[in-house]
Motif scaffolding. Sequence first.
Motif, short mmCIF file in Angstrom:
data_model
loop_
_atom_site.label_atom_id
_atom_site.label_comp_id
_atom_site.label_asym_id
_atom_site.label_seq_id
_atom_site.Cartn_x
_atom_site.Cartn_y
_atom_site.Cartn_z
N GLY A 153 13.96 10.41 -2.62
CA GLY A 153 13.73 9.84 -3.95
C GLY A 153 13.07 8.49 -3.81
N ARG A 154 13.39 7.59 -4.72
CA ARG A 154 12.70 6.30 -4.76
C ARG A 154 13.17 5.33 -3.67
N ILE A 162 14.90 6.07 2.94
CA ILE A 162 15.68 7.24 3.36
C ILE A 162 16.94 6.80 4.11
N GLY A 189 8.48 10.64 -3.23
CA GLY A 189 9.53 9.67 -2.94
C GLY A 189 9.22 8.96 -1.64
N GLU A 190 10.14 8.09 -1.20
CA GLU A 190 9.95 7.39 0.07
C GLU A 190 9.98 8.39 1.22
N LEU A 191 9.25 8.07 2.27
CA LEU A 191 9.21 8.95 3.45
C LEU A 191 9.81 8.23 4.65
N THR A 192 10.23 9.01 5.63
CA THR A 192 10.63 8.41 6.90
C THR A 192 9.35 7.97 7.61
N ASP A 249 7.47 11.00 8.90
CA ASP A 249 6.78 11.75 7.85
C ASP A 249 5.58 10.98 7.31
N CYS A 268 -1.46 -5.10 -1.14
CA CYS A 268 -0.31 -4.20 -0.96
C CYS A 268 -0.64 -2.79 -1.46
N TYR A 297 7.49 -5.47 12.03
CA TYR A 297 7.18 -5.84 10.65
C TYR A 297 7.79 -7.22 10.40
N PRO A 349 9.27 -9.65 7.88
CA PRO A 349 9.76 -9.67 6.49
C PRO A 349 9.46 -10.99 5.80
N GLU A 350 9.45 -10.96 4.47
CA GLU A 350 9.19 -12.16 3.69
C GLU A 350 10.51 -12.94 3.54
N GLU A 352 2.03 -7.49 8.44
CA GLU A 352 2.16 -8.73 7.65
C GLU A 352 2.08 -9.95 8.56
N ARG A 374 2.48 -13.86 8.02
CA ARG A 374 3.77 -14.56 7.92
C ARG A 374 4.22 -15.12 9.27
N ARG A 421 0.00 3.23 -3.55
CA ARG A 421 1.44 3.17 -3.82
C ARG A 421 1.72 3.32 -5.32
N PHE A 476 3.86 6.23 -7.16
CA PHE A 476 4.99 5.95 -8.07
C PHE A 476 4.84 6.74 -9.36
N ASP A 477 3.63 6.73 -9.91
CA ASP A 477 3.41 7.47 -11.17
C ASP A 477 3.59 8.97 -10.96
N TYR A 521 5.50 10.36 -8.79
CA TYR A 521 6.94 10.62 -8.65
C TYR A 521 7.55 10.90 -10.02
#
Lengths: 461, 201
Positions: free
Chosen positions: A50-51, A54, B17-20, B23, B52, B74, B76-77, B94, B97, B184, B188-189, B191
């Motif tokens: 989902g959103r 994972i 949705g989000e992927l691993t 994936d 982004c 990665y 992070p901010e 990124e 940073r 992205r 989202f749309d 989804y």
Amino acid sequence: MAKCSLAIELDEPDRLYTSNDRIRGTVVVRADDDVQCKGLKVRSGWATHGRGNIDSHDLHSEVLFQGQWRSGEEHRYRFDLPVSSWPPTYHGRFLSVDHYVHATADIPWAFDPKESRPYQVVSSTAPNAGLVEKNTVTSPVIGGIVKILLVVFVLFMLLNPMLWIFGIPIGIGAGIWWFFKKYLPKKLLGQVEYTLDQESFQPGETLRATLRVHPQKDIPINSVIWTVTGTEVCVSGSGSNRRTHRHELFRGGKLVDDIRTLPGNKETRIPLELELPNEPCFTMNLGSNQILWETKICIDIPRWPDWNDSLAMQLAPSKELVQAASVETIDNGGSVSTQPTTTAGDEPDVTFAATLEMIQSVIDDDRQVDRIVDAVRDLPMQLNLIPQRRELYSSSSKTHAYPDGHVVIGQTIDPVMPVTMFIPRSLADEFDQATDRPWSGEGSIVGYDHRQNRLQLRIEP
Amino acid sequence: MDWQPFAAMNLLRNPFGELTRDDRVRAAVVDVADCIDRLQQPQTALQFIADCGRGKTTHLLSIAAQAPAAAYVYLPEDERCPPIPHGQPLLIDEVQRLPWLVRRRVFARGGGLVLGTHVDLAGPLRRAGYRVWTYHVGQDLTAERLAEMLNRRIQLARLRSGPIPQISETEAADWMTRHGSDIRAIEFDLYERFQQQIGVG
């Protein structure tokens, strides 16, 4: 291009699984070319989708095969994996939780073929996750430690004049917040207590809470607003890409506007009741993906800062829900499994003939045979056999044999398979008389003798 | 399998949705063969510049998947800079940073560098002795390529053999009109669109 394809066939694809269940099925491998497989791995577990990012957990994994597959061949490998009872299968707007059997073939220098099959899990109990930690923080020991740390921090700030530059505005801000949000409402209302009758509720149950107020003088109020919410909270990305997605699953509550004055020097008790939804959207805390249930209460005081409090609650599954879900599965019929879900403690119905067929289908693979034997070991079954001759004890028989019993060689009837039977002394005559004739009785599978290729059976007295 | 909400579409789940990380690499429609070749040369740095949601991370992960000795990090901010690992190549997402001093040390290490960044770091890289290749991600996005990306994600969520939903080039062009190259935002749309189709959304 992958050199082989995988398919997963579940024995009961539409069954509802629950705690202590095992999921059984077959991984079918079709090779397009000669393939050297470093490991055909199968695992059971759950994953969110989902959103949110994972979250996943593998409960159990095992290697079913290592070796070579020839071009054009099809191979079938049985698996028998445990099922994780938490979290249950859930499909919401931003969050879904599914349980899967995953199969992966590790092929050197090639794209590893993968296959997943979902199965449905219902839960009868939930871990105590997601509950508000407010209650634990109020324990005297932790409260004391927090107070000591606060005093040390304040002393440290006071002793370092350079830190006053930062400390003073922070202190003033915190003080203003505390004064308006906490001190003033409490000063007016006196002792206020908001409690839930219990911490854990079940779908469809009535949520009961109580608000007790004991002001020192008459206090006029506009209303008491009580809200109960269940929300999917999913976090995706990290850093600058981090986003939190919220979807309200349920919003309910009560507006108490018939009380206009809280009388002074007297406790006013306001009972609050709400019927929770009958949906299985249980409290879950899976890392980046959560379902949170919270209750909030607000005493709206005219021309004065309002008094607010909140308490988390847990929506947990019930045993009745599992039973109802199982019955529904049976009633649906058609493509849906007609096999009732086994409840904790019940053993699945395994027949001797079915077990023999399974063993015979993998008879060339010692490891697979052992796996099946281990799965049914010591399970009482109705045996149909043909005893042939009595044998002297051998060293390999000692583990399973009765101390004063006998060992009889024979075979099963359908399908035919050579067996070694360990019989108690009391049945010795019966077996002697039944030589080369069918014999039926109760017993269990206790092992497999790979040296003599015989299934070992222990006959019950 | 009728209990699966997306079974009627022959899908295991909502494909957007989000992927691993695995994936994500499988779903990537990027050609990194050229990048891998360039990284064979010493003191080579590749920088992927974009806003982004354009696919910088996807490029970096796809390169990492093809280089066994690669290390990916990665940044992070608003958090402390994590330890920078050693890898050949070293992939830093990124990278703008990265604190100046740490950046100087990392660039002084030598070896292949693959950077995902919002700002052009060609100058500091060249001063550190690097030969720099810059890729502006998302600028060459076409409706055809977008449709392929989206369809590959749908393909990853396939339940069993048989037809699955497809995004046509015309639909992809429509999405590009609405969101430009922000993949992205398009995902989202989509989804939401898929959730609405099963009645949850």
